[in-house]
Design a protein around this motif. Structure first.
Motif, PDB file in Angstrom:
ATOM      1  N   GLY A   1       0.637  -1.144  -0.484  1.00 51.34           N
ATOM      2  CA  GLY A   1       0.456  -0.203   0.133  1.00 51.34           C
ATOM      3  C   GLY A   1       0.485   1.226  -0.062  1.00 51.34           C
ATOM      4  N   LEU A   2       2.102   1.303   0.576  1.00 50.66           N
ATOM      5  CA  LEU A   2       2.541   2.780   1.170  1.00 50.66           C
ATOM      6  C   LEU A   2       3.339   2.450  -1.137  1.00 50.66           C
ATOM      7  N   TYR A   3       3.998   1.600  -1.419  1.00 49.50           N
ATOM      8  CA  TYR A   3       4.187   1.451  -2.561  1.00 49.50           C
ATOM      9  C   TYR A   3       3.783   2.344  -3.057  1.00 49.50           C
ATOM     10  N   CYS A   4       2.178   2.367  -3.112  1.00 45.74           N
ATOM     11  CA  CYS A   4       1.080   3.206  -4.471  1.00 45.74           C
ATOM     12  C   CYS A   4       1.282   4.591  -3.779  1.00 45.74           C
ATOM     13  N   GLY A   5       1.483   5.186  -2.390  1.00 46.04           N
ATOM     14  CA  GLY A   5       1.307   6.419  -1.820  1.00 46.04           C
ATOM     15  C   GLY A   5       0.209   6.489  -1.533  1.00 46.04           C
ATOM     16  N   ALA A   6      -0.821   5.314  -0.582  1.00 50.37           N
ATOM     17  CA  ALA A   6      -1.834   5.274   0.146  1.00 50.37           C
ATOM     18  C   ALA A   6      -1.604   4.875   1.120  1.00 50.37           C
ATOM     19  N   GLN A   7      -2.118   4.876   2.649  1.00 44.21           N
ATOM     20  CA  GLN A   7      -1.998   5.022   3.830  1.00 44.21           C
ATOM     21  C   GLN A   7      -2.562   3.632   4.522  1.00 44.21           C
ATOM     22  N   VAL A   8      -2.278   3.021   4.962  1.00 41.92           N
ATOM     23  CA  VAL A   8      -2.284   1.719   5.326  1.00 41.92           C
ATOM     24  C   VAL A   8      -2.807   1.362   7.128  1.00 41.92           C
ATOM     25  N   ASP A   9      -3.339   1.158   6.982  1.00 39.27           N
ATOM     26  CA  ASP A   9      -3.746   0.569   8.774  1.00 39.27           C
ATOM     27  C   ASP A   9      -4.396  -1.112   8.852  1.00 39.27           C
ATOM     28  N   PHE A  10      -4.274  -1.582  10.104  1.00 39.99           N
ATOM     29  CA  PHE A  10      -4.450  -2.814  10.646  1.00 39.99           C
ATOM     30  C   PHE A  10      -5.486  -2.809  10.945  1.00 39.99           C
ATOM     31  N   VAL A  11      -6.168  -4.429  10.746  1.00 41.05           N
ATOM     32  CA  VAL A  11      -7.490  -4.810  11.486  1.00 41.05           C
ATOM     33  C   VAL A  11      -6.168  -6.450  12.677  1.00 41.05           C
ATOM     34  N   ASP A  12      -7.152  -6.282  13.834  1.00 47.07           N
ATOM     35  CA  ASP A  12      -6.687  -7.128  14.756  1.00 47.07           C
ATOM     36  C   ASP A  12      -7.337  -8.609  14.061  1.00 47.07           C
ATOM     37  N   ILE A  13      -6.278  -9.870  14.824  1.00 50.71           N
ATOM     38  CA  ILE A  13      -6.910 -10.862  14.065  1.00 50.71           C
ATOM     39  C   ILE A  13      -7.963 -11.562  15.483  1.00 50.71           C
ATOM     40  N   ASP A  14      -8.355 -12.717  14.695  1.00 53.14           N
ATOM     41  CA  ASP A  14      -9.183 -14.516  15.047  1.00 53.14           C
ATOM     42  C   ASP A  14      -8.212 -15.297  16.057  1.00 53.14           C
ATOM     43  N   SER A  15      -8.817 -14.999  17.216  1.00 51.67           N
ATOM     44  CA  SER A  15      -7.703 -15.734  18.617  1.00 51.67           C
ATOM     45  C   SER A  15      -7.727 -17.397  18.087  1.00 51.67           C
ATOM     46  N   ARG A  16      -8.203 -17.974  17.691  1.00 50.87           N
ATOM     47  CA  ARG A  16      -8.240 -18.980  17.034  1.00 50.87           C
ATOM     48  C   ARG A  16      -7.502 -19.153  15.650  1.00 50.87           C
ATOM     49  N   THR A  17      -8.149 -18.082  14.504  1.00 53.91           N
ATOM     50  CA  THR A  17      -7.295 -18.631  13.262  1.00 53.91           C
ATOM     51  C   THR A  17      -5.762 -17.916  13.098  1.00 53.91           C
ATOM     52  N   TYR A  18      -5.868 -17.166  13.708  1.00 58.72           N
ATOM     53  CA  TYR A  18      -5.225 -16.059  13.663  1.00 58.72           C
ATOM     54  C   TYR A  18      -4.944 -15.212  12.392  1.00 58.72           C
ATOM     55  N   ASN A  19      -6.386 -15.464  11.669  1.00 55.19           N
ATOM     56  CA  ASN A  19      -6.596 -14.414  10.490  1.00 55.19           C
ATOM     57  C   ASN A  19      -6.769 -13.573  11.195  1.00 55.19           C
ATOM     58  N   MET A  20      -7.231 -12.416  10.325  1.00 54.33           N
ATOM     59  CA  MET A  20      -8.192 -10.964   9.990  1.00 54.33           C
ATOM     60  C   MET A  20      -9.594 -11.601  10.689  1.00 54.33           C
ATOM     61  N   CYS A  21     -10.352 -11.172  11.406  1.00 56.80           N
ATOM     62  CA  CYS A  21     -10.981 -11.552  12.463  1.00 56.80           C
ATOM     63  C   CYS A  21     -12.219  -9.943  12.013  1.00 56.80           C
ATOM     64  N   PRO A  22     -13.497 -11.324  11.379  1.00 56.54           N
ATOM     65  CA  PRO A  22     -14.274 -10.656  10.517  1.00 56.54           C
ATOM     66  C   PRO A  22     -15.134  -9.587  11.701  1.00 56.54           C
ATOM     67  N   ARG A  23     -15.618  -9.767  13.259  1.00 61.05           N
ATOM     68  CA  ARG A  23     -15.834  -8.411  13.923  1.00 61.05           C
ATOM     69  C   ARG A  23     -15.885  -7.780  13.698  1.00 61.05           C
ATOM     70  N   ALA A  24     -14.356  -7.754  13.492  1.00 58.52           N
ATOM     71  CA  ALA A  24     -13.232  -6.734  14.349  1.00 58.52           C
ATOM     72  C   ALA A  24     -13.071  -5.434  12.907  1.00 58.52           C
ATOM     73  N   LEU A  25     -13.173  -6.272  11.791  1.00 53.63           N
ATOM     74  CA  LEU A  25     -12.671  -5.804  10.436  1.00 53.63           C
ATOM     75  C   LEU A  25     -14.892  -4.364  10.750  1.00 53.63           C
ATOM     76  N   ARG A  26     -15.758  -5.313  11.477  1.00 48.48           N
ATOM     77  CA  ARG A  26     -17.029  -4.733  11.142  1.00 48.48           C
ATOM     78  C   ARG A  26     -16.547  -3.115  11.744  1.00 48.48           C
ATOM     79  N   ALA A  27     -16.260  -4.028  12.779  1.00 46.60           N
ATOM     80  CA  ALA A  27     -16.345  -2.795  13.903  1.00 46.60           C
ATOM     81  C   ALA A  27     -14.954  -1.258  13.509  1.00 46.60           C
TER      82      ALA A  27
END
Length: 386
Positions: A87-113
């Protein structure tokens, strides 16, 4: 030392590479399109664009989807830095979404919030990059539903996940995304020595990625501003890069793809054996979501802290001292100095930070023997007991 990952090079692979070395084409010949077709056909995507690394694939995918200055890209903090850097290579800004405690992948609930807050503040992401950590697919149906609702594009970072499946279909078919990116680094499930590839079902996105991987140059008259001056003619119609994959790499990839499903099946057999052998130890073994069939690039255990006398660092160091080449995937991106200079700080994504404090990647590769696996488990058992 038993490494955490290792490539498997067979005589068939060597013969495929030698054949290219004896041919007329070391680059820009027939093998790259053949490799692209092999991957696309295997995963069920319409188009594939091969490049020199998954990092390059992430970059051109962002460019092809129009990411630029003033836009936002969101990804997970538990990944290699390339998932955010694109994202930075394209001049955009970057942010993060926390992970799910069991899968360690992006948490859809955290993403929605986070999306609901961003919608009120007028800073919704243009692109979200879910990462299939360890090879386990993210909850792509849930993430895709949010994309429809909030209007963002999706790039699946499947660098760990070729050969994996989501709801019975291969990762990479882009049913729930715009682009999927694979890595073929030597420690990955199949290798091209170095290399990456992006799949998509959008012909225009594929065409734009092809332009960006090779200087933005085309020889297609349909993409030119006027008729060609002659058969030698080409035009630069975008600002592109030299991200091409060589014929040598592609030949190795074509040969390796013949064994992809076999490799993933062997990784699953090893994972089941690890699950059994580690059941009595005070460690947390990987949990697999029933919707997914992991590519199992990594087998990550967690050494829980607090009250049990275990030290994550001491266990890690004891394994290394015992000849087990464990690793840690990954240090949360938002804690890196470069990202802290942007304003991120420890505590921003607590689930990712807890994971980092406990995670250890044990050896996992298709040619790992039971004798080697027994040594891993014995060394780990001694480490947690002492």
């Amino acid at each position: 030392m038993i490494p955490y990952g290792r490539q498997d090079i067979t005589q068939a692979d060597i013969d495929a590479v030698v054949s290219v070395l004896r041919s007329d084409f070391l680059t820009q010949g027939p093998m790259v399109p053949r490799f692209e077709r092999a991957v696309a056909d295997h995963v069920g995507a319409a188009h594939a664009v091969a490049v020199n690394s998954a990092t390059s694939a992430l970059h051109i995918a962002c460019l092809a989807l129009g990411l630029g200055a003033g836009d936002w890209l969101w990804t997970t903090p538990t990944t290699f830095v390339a998932s955010a850097n694109c994202g930075l290579y394209c001049g955009a800004q970057v942010d993060f979404v926390d992970i799910d405690s069991r899968t360690y992948n992006m948490c859809p609930r955290a993403l929605r919030a986070k999306l609901e807050v961003a919608a009120r503040e007028g800073r919704l992401p243009k692109i979200v990059v879910p990462v299939h950590l360890c090879g386990q697919p993210c909850d792509m149906a849930a993430i895709h539903a949010l994309a429809v609702e909030f209007g963002f594009k999706i790039i699946e970072d499947a660098s760990h996940a070729i050969g994996g499946r989501y709801r019975g279909e291969y990762v990479g078919n882009c049913r729930h995304s715009d682009v999927t990116v694979f890595s073929f680094h030597p420690v990955k499930i199949v290798t091209t020595a170095e290399g990456g590839l992006a799949t998509t079902n959008d012909a225009d996105v594929a065409r734009r990625m092809e332009l960006f991987r090779s200087h933005g140059i085309t020889r297609d008259p349909l993409q030119m501003t006027h008729a060609p001056d002659g058969p030698w003619y080409y035009q630069q119609v975008e600002l592109g890069y030299n991200y091409r994959m060589t014929e040598i790499q592609a030949a190795l990839g074509v040969s390796q793809m013949d064994r992809l499903d076999e490799y993933v099946a062997q990784r699953h057999a090893l994972a089941r054996r690890y699950d059994t052998l580690l059941a009595s130890l005070p460690v947390i073994t990987p949990w697999q979501h029933p919707d997914g069939y992991s590519g199992l690039h990594l087998y990550v255990i967690r050494v829980p802290s607090g009250g049990n006398g275990l030290s994550h660092a001491a266990v890690f160091e004891a394994l290394r001292a015992g000849g087990i080449g464990v690793n840690l995937h990954y240090i949360p991106v938002h804690t890196q100095p470069y990202y802290q200079a942007m304003g991120f700080a420890p505590g921003d994504f607590p689930e990712a930070e807890r994971y980092y404090e406990e995670a250890i990647s044990l050896p996992m590769y298709a040619t790992l023997t039971e004798t080697e696996q027994d040594k891993v488990v014995e060394t780990l058992a001694n480490a947690v007991r002492h």
